[in-house]
Design a protein around this motif. Structure first.
Motif, PDB file in Angstrom:
ATOM      1  N   ALA A  45      -3.526   5.621 -14.114  1.00 46.55           N
ATOM      2  CA  ALA A  45      -3.112   6.635 -13.134  1.00 46.55           C
ATOM      3  C   ALA A  45      -1.818   7.309 -13.572  1.00 46.55           C
ATOM      4  O   ALA A  45      -1.663   8.523 -13.424  1.00 46.55           O
ATOM      5  N   ALA A  46      -0.889   6.548 -14.113  1.00 41.85           N
ATOM      6  CA  ALA A  46       0.366   7.128 -14.591  1.00 41.85           C
ATOM      7  C   ALA A  46       0.104   8.083 -15.755  1.00 41.85           C
ATOM      8  O   ALA A  46       0.713   9.154 -15.840  1.00 41.85           O
ATOM      9  N   ALA A  85       6.482   8.301 -14.251  1.00 44.32           N
ATOM     10  CA  ALA A  85       5.627   7.577 -13.308  1.00 44.32           C
ATOM     11  C   ALA A  85       5.454   6.111 -13.692  1.00 44.32           C
ATOM     12  O   ALA A  85       5.469   5.240 -12.815  1.00 44.32           O
ATOM     13  N   LEU A  86       5.299   5.823 -14.958  1.00 43.77           N
ATOM     14  CA  LEU A  86       5.024   4.441 -15.361  1.00 43.77           C
ATOM     15  C   LEU A  86       6.192   3.498 -15.071  1.00 43.77           C
ATOM     16  O   LEU A  86       5.997   2.488 -14.391  1.00 43.77           O
ATOM     17  N   LEU A 106       5.995   0.651 -12.182  1.00 46.99           N
ATOM     18  CA  LEU A 106       6.134  -0.767 -12.516  1.00 46.99           C
ATOM     19  C   LEU A 106       7.240  -1.423 -11.692  1.00 46.99           C
ATOM     20  O   LEU A 106       7.091  -2.564 -11.247  1.00 46.99           O
ATOM     21  N   ALA A 107       8.333  -0.708 -11.484  1.00 47.54           N
ATOM     22  CA  ALA A 107       9.416  -1.246 -10.645  1.00 47.54           C
ATOM     23  C   ALA A 107       8.929  -1.463  -9.221  1.00 47.54           C
ATOM     24  O   ALA A 107       9.228  -2.489  -8.600  1.00 47.54           O
ATOM     25  N   LEU A 108       8.175  -0.522  -8.719  1.00 48.82           N
ATOM     26  CA  LEU A 108       7.629  -0.665  -7.372  1.00 48.82           C
ATOM     27  C   LEU A 108       6.624  -1.806  -7.313  1.00 48.82           C
ATOM     28  O   LEU A 108       6.636  -2.602  -6.371  1.00 48.82           O
ATOM     29  N   ALA A 114      -3.380   6.686  -6.521  1.00 48.07           N
ATOM     30  CA  ALA A 114      -3.097   8.025  -7.049  1.00 48.07           C
ATOM     31  C   ALA A 114      -1.947   8.676  -6.278  1.00 48.07           C
ATOM     32  O   ALA A 114      -1.077   9.313  -6.876  1.00 48.07           O
ATOM     33  N   ARG A 115      -1.933   8.502  -4.977  1.00 41.91           N
ATOM     34  CA  ARG A 115      -0.853   9.081  -4.167  1.00 41.91           C
ATOM     35  C   ARG A 115       0.480   8.425  -4.503  1.00 41.91           C
ATOM     36  O   ARG A 115       1.499   9.088  -4.630  1.00 41.91           O
ATOM     37  N   LEU A 116       0.467   7.123  -4.662  1.00 37.60           N
ATOM     38  CA  LEU A 116       1.684   6.406  -5.002  1.00 37.60           C
ATOM     39  C   LEU A 116       2.212   6.844  -6.366  1.00 37.60           C
ATOM     40  O   LEU A 116       3.407   7.088  -6.524  1.00 37.60           O
ATOM     41  N   VAL A 117       1.335   6.968  -7.332  1.00 29.62           N
ATOM     42  CA  VAL A 117       1.742   7.412  -8.667  1.00 29.62           C
ATOM     43  C   VAL A 117       2.271   8.842  -8.608  1.00 29.62           C
ATOM     44  O   VAL A 117       3.255   9.174  -9.259  1.00 29.62           O
ATOM     45  N   ASP A 118       1.670   9.685  -7.805  1.00 28.94           N
ATOM     46  CA  ASP A 118       2.142  11.053  -7.660  1.00 28.94           C
ATOM     47  C   ASP A 118       3.571  11.074  -7.120  1.00 28.94           C
ATOM     48  O   ASP A 118       4.424  11.803  -7.623  1.00 28.94           O
ATOM     49  N   VAL A 119       3.832  10.260  -6.131  1.00 27.99           N
ATOM     50  CA  VAL A 119       5.184  10.205  -5.564  1.00 27.99           C
ATOM     51  C   VAL A 119       6.174   9.671  -6.588  1.00 27.99           C
ATOM     52  O   VAL A 119       7.271  10.211  -6.739  1.00 27.99           O
ATOM     53  N   THR A 120       5.798   8.614  -7.303  1.00 28.13           N
ATOM     54  CA  THR A 120       6.723   8.056  -8.290  1.00 28.13           C
ATOM     55  C   THR A 120       6.967   9.023  -9.441  1.00 28.13           C
ATOM     56  O   THR A 120       8.063   9.068  -9.985  1.00 28.13           O
ATOM     57  N   ALA A 121       5.970   9.802  -9.794  1.00 30.91           N
ATOM     58  CA  ALA A 121       6.149  10.780 -10.867  1.00 30.91           C
ATOM     59  C   ALA A 121       7.078  11.914 -10.440  1.00 30.91           C
ATOM     60  O   ALA A 121       7.844  12.434 -11.242  1.00 30.91           O
ATOM     61  N   ARG A 122       7.045  12.254  -9.172  1.00 27.03           N
ATOM     62  CA  ARG A 122       7.819  13.395  -8.690  1.00 27.03           C
ATOM     63  C   ARG A 122       9.253  13.066  -8.300  1.00 27.03           C
ATOM     64  O   ARG A 122      10.116  13.934  -8.382  1.00 27.03           O
ATOM     65  N   SER A 123       9.517  11.841  -7.842  1.00 25.10           N
ATOM     66  CA  SER A 123      10.823  11.575  -7.263  1.00 25.10           C
ATOM     67  C   SER A 123      11.357  10.189  -7.595  1.00 25.10           C
ATOM     68  O   SER A 123      10.798   9.183  -7.151  1.00 25.10           O
ATOM     69  N   ALA A 124      12.469  10.175  -8.320  1.00 23.74           N
ATOM     70  CA  ALA A 124      13.147   8.907  -8.607  1.00 23.74           C
ATOM     71  C   ALA A 124      13.718   8.324  -7.322  1.00 23.74           C
ATOM     72  O   ALA A 124      13.664   7.112  -7.108  1.00 23.74           O
TER      73      ALA A 124
END
Length: 72
Positions: A6-7, A16-17, A21-23, A45-55
């Motif tokens: 997904a990442a 995202a990766l 992984l931290a999450l 997919a939603r979680l990965v999208d959020v992690t990719a967009r916002s630290a």
């Protein structure tokens, strides 16, 4: 493996990766979250999208995993 795939498909795989992984490390003791992410590809997919967009959001989710309920 699903998180990695997904990442890789996200808009920012390099961000995202590690954030994902931290999450994931933060919620490993909460098996219900792990089961949800495994059983619901859309949630992952939603979680990965959020992690990719916002630290910032990634850090908040890792610090307070209960926020996953609101996100998902």
């Amino acid at each position: 493996p699903e998180l990695l795939a997904a990442a890789a498909r996200s808009q920012a795989p390099d961000a995202a990766l590690p954030r994902g992984l931290a999450l994931l490390q933060a919620v490993t003791r909460r098996t219900s979250y792990l089961a949800l992410l495994e059983e619901q590809p859309a949630a992952l997919a939603r979680l990965v999208d959020v992690t990719a967009r916002s630290a910032l959001l990634s850090e908040r989710l890792a610090a307070h995993p209960l926020l996953l309920d609101e996100l998902l």
